[in-house]
Structure formats: C-alpha cells, structure tokens
Design a protein around this motif. Structure first.
Motif, mmCIF file in Angstrom:
data_model
loop_
_atom_site.group_PDB
_atom_site.id
_atom_site.type_symbol
_atom_site.label_atom_id
_atom_site.label_comp_id
_atom_site.label_asym_id
_atom_site.label_seq_id
_atom_site.Cartn_x
_atom_site.Cartn_y
_atom_site.Cartn_z
ATOM 1 N N ARG A 112 -61.438 -8.510 17.995
ATOM 2 C CA ARG A 112 -59.991 -8.280 18.086
ATOM 3 C C ARG A 112 -59.636 -6.947 17.445
ATOM 4 N N VAL A 113 -58.746 -6.235 18.131
ATOM 5 C CA VAL A 113 -58.275 -4.937 17.666
ATOM 6 C C VAL A 113 -56.756 -4.959 17.750
ATOM 7 N N SER A 114 -56.090 -4.419 16.752
ATOM 8 C CA SER A 114 -54.629 -4.342 16.756
ATOM 9 C C SER A 114 -54.196 -2.892 16.664
ATOM 10 N N PHE A 115 -53.145 -2.573 17.398
ATOM 11 C CA PHE A 115 -52.525 -1.251 17.332
ATOM 12 C C PHE A 115 -51.052 -1.430 17.609
ATOM 13 N N GLU A 116 -50.232 -1.103 16.620
ATOM 14 C CA GLU A 116 -48.790 -1.312 16.704
ATOM 15 C C GLU A 116 -48.541 -2.753 17.160
ATOM 16 N N SER A 117 -47.833 -2.965 18.296
ATOM 17 C CA SER A 117 -47.547 -4.348 18.711
ATOM 18 C C SER A 117 -48.626 -4.931 19.615
ATOM 19 N N ALA A 118 -49.640 -4.151 19.976
ATOM 20 C CA ALA A 118 -50.686 -4.637 20.891
ATOM 21 C C ALA A 118 -51.824 -5.311 20.136
ATOM 22 N N SER A 165 -74.174 -9.045 32.892
ATOM 23 C CA SER A 165 -73.122 -9.334 31.905
ATOM 24 C C SER A 165 -71.928 -8.423 32.146
ATOM 25 N N VAL A 166 -70.827 -8.804 31.557
ATOM 26 C CA VAL A 166 -69.581 -8.052 31.663
ATOM 27 C C VAL A 166 -68.911 -8.033 30.290
ATOM 28 N N VAL A 167 -68.173 -6.968 30.035
ATOM 29 C CA VAL A 167 -67.352 -6.906 28.827
ATOM 30 C C VAL A 167 -65.910 -6.865 29.308
ATOM 31 N N ARG A 168 -65.191 -7.918 28.986
ATOM 32 C CA ARG A 168 -63.783 -8.007 29.377
ATOM 33 C C ARG A 168 -62.942 -7.531 28.208
ATOM 34 N N ILE A 169 -62.080 -6.564 28.465
ATOM 35 C CA ILE A 169 -61.183 -6.025 27.446
ATOM 36 C C ILE A 169 -59.773 -6.340 27.924
ATOM 37 N N PHE A 170 -59.026 -7.087 27.115
ATOM 38 C CA PHE A 170 -57.686 -7.460 27.568
ATOM 39 C C PHE A 170 -56.714 -7.581 26.406
ATOM 40 N N SER A 171 -55.458 -7.494 26.779
ATOM 41 C CA SER A 171 -54.374 -7.729 25.841
ATOM 42 C C SER A 171 -53.366 -8.637 26.526
ATOM 43 N N ILE A 172 -53.003 -9.712 25.874
ATOM 44 C CA ILE A 172 -51.880 -10.526 26.346
ATOM 45 C C ILE A 172 -50.653 -9.814 25.798
ATOM 46 N N THR A 173 -49.933 -9.139 26.680
ATOM 47 C CA THR A 173 -48.820 -8.318 26.205
ATOM 48 C C THR A 173 -47.584 -9.143 25.902
ATOM 49 N N LEU A 193 -43.081 -10.702 22.795
ATOM 50 C CA LEU A 193 -44.321 -9.966 22.634
ATOM 51 C C LEU A 193 -45.393 -10.949 22.168
ATOM 52 N N PHE A 194 -46.624 -10.749 22.599
ATOM 53 C CA PHE A 194 -47.712 -11.607 22.127
ATOM 54 C C PHE A 194 -47.808 -11.561 20.608
ATOM 55 N N SER A 195 -47.563 -10.402 20.027
ATOM 56 C CA SER A 195 -47.638 -10.259 18.576
ATOM 57 C C SER A 195 -46.548 -11.059 17.858
ATOM 58 N N GLU A 196 -45.536 -11.489 18.573
ATOM 59 C CA GLU A 196 -44.462 -12.327 17.998
ATOM 60 C C GLU A 196 -44.780 -13.815 18.112
ATOM 61 N N THR A 197 -45.841 -14.140 18.831
ATOM 62 C CA THR A 197 -46.209 -15.543 19.042
ATOM 63 C C THR A 197 -46.848 -16.090 17.764
ATOM 64 N N PRO A 198 -46.369 -17.256 17.324
ATOM 65 C CA PRO A 198 -46.930 -17.810 16.080
ATOM 66 C C PRO A 198 -48.384 -18.206 16.221
#
Length: 147
Positions: free
Chosen positions: A37-43, A57-65, A142-147
């Motif tokens: 997990r990586v955080s940057f501002e609200s992401a 194999s695959v590397v999936r990079i995603f953000s639930i915005t 925002l995902f970052s606002e989700t408890p």
C-alpha cells in the motif's frame, strides 16, 4: 477473500516488487493479503502481485478513488470518455461495491524497476486527480474518507 496460490515464482515476484518499492519510497506497508500500500495526498494505491496462469504473473496496481458512488448514465459516460484520453491505466466502476477505481496492470514476468515505479506514479497521480473531481460531480466519498 480468495486465497492466492503461493509459488516460488510468485514469491520471487513479491520480493522483486518489494525491493523496487523500497528503493523508490524507503518504507513499504504490506496488508494482510500481502499487497503493498502506498499513500499520496488523498490517494491510496495497492500494488498486488498475482498469478495470471500456471506459468505467468501480473502486477495489478490500483486505487479505489471513490466509494458510495451511485451509478448513472452521466457517470458511465464520464468514465468512458476519460478512458479514451488516458495513455496508461483506466477508470472502472464496481457495481457491487458502488466504487470507482483507477487500474493499471503489468506483466510480472518481465517487470523491471523503472516500469513498476513509473506505473505506480501514474496511478497515484491519476487517482489523486480524479477522486475529488468524481466526488464533486457524482457524489459519494473519497476512499480515504472510508472508515
């Protein structure tokens, strides 16, 4: 949670991904599923090494915005139109979770450090760009606002 089969190749990929992330960011946060997990501002961005087939194999990079976003024709039109202009990654909507995601996938078998860190920067930047815009236009949180 779907169990992820552990293989020597997948473990080697995880070690490589973690090493690349540590080189880029210093400290790396790992969740219960072994995703980074990586955080940057609200992401909030997740980097997930996964098996794709028996020998790939695959590397999936995603953000639930955004979460709790009601689906509408305006939202789907916005997502499709924005996707047309994106060079890397794409926006997606999860009807089950009522959430918007920004997603990019990389082939794990050929992964190098520059490719991973560039893709991570793209996802972090785009997710941080879109989350406020989507909330303003279509509601939800925002995902970052989700408890």
């Amino acid at each position: 949670m779907i169990p992820i089969p552990e293989t020597t190749a997948l473990n080697l990929l995880r070690e490589r991904v973690e090493s690349y992330l540590r080189n880029e960011m210093g400290n790396v946060d790992v969740d219960a599923e072994g995703d980074y997990r990586v955080s940057f501002e609200s992401a909030r961005v997740f980097v997930c090494p996964r098996p794709w087939s028996d020998d790939k194999s695959v590397v999936r990079i995603f953000s639930i915005t955004n979460t709790d976003v009601p689906v509408s024709s305006d939202l789907t039109r916005f997502l499709v139109t924005e996707n047309f202009h994106l060079l890397f990654g794409h926006l997606a909507y999860s009807e089950v979770e009522r959430s918007v995601w920004f997603v990019h996938n990389l082939l794990g078998d050929f992964l190098d450090e520059d490719e991973l860190t560039t893709a991570l920067r793209v996802v972090v930047t785009q997710a941080n760009r879109y989350d406020d815009l989507i909330k303003e236009k279509f509601g939800g949180r925002l995902f970052s606002e989700t408890p």
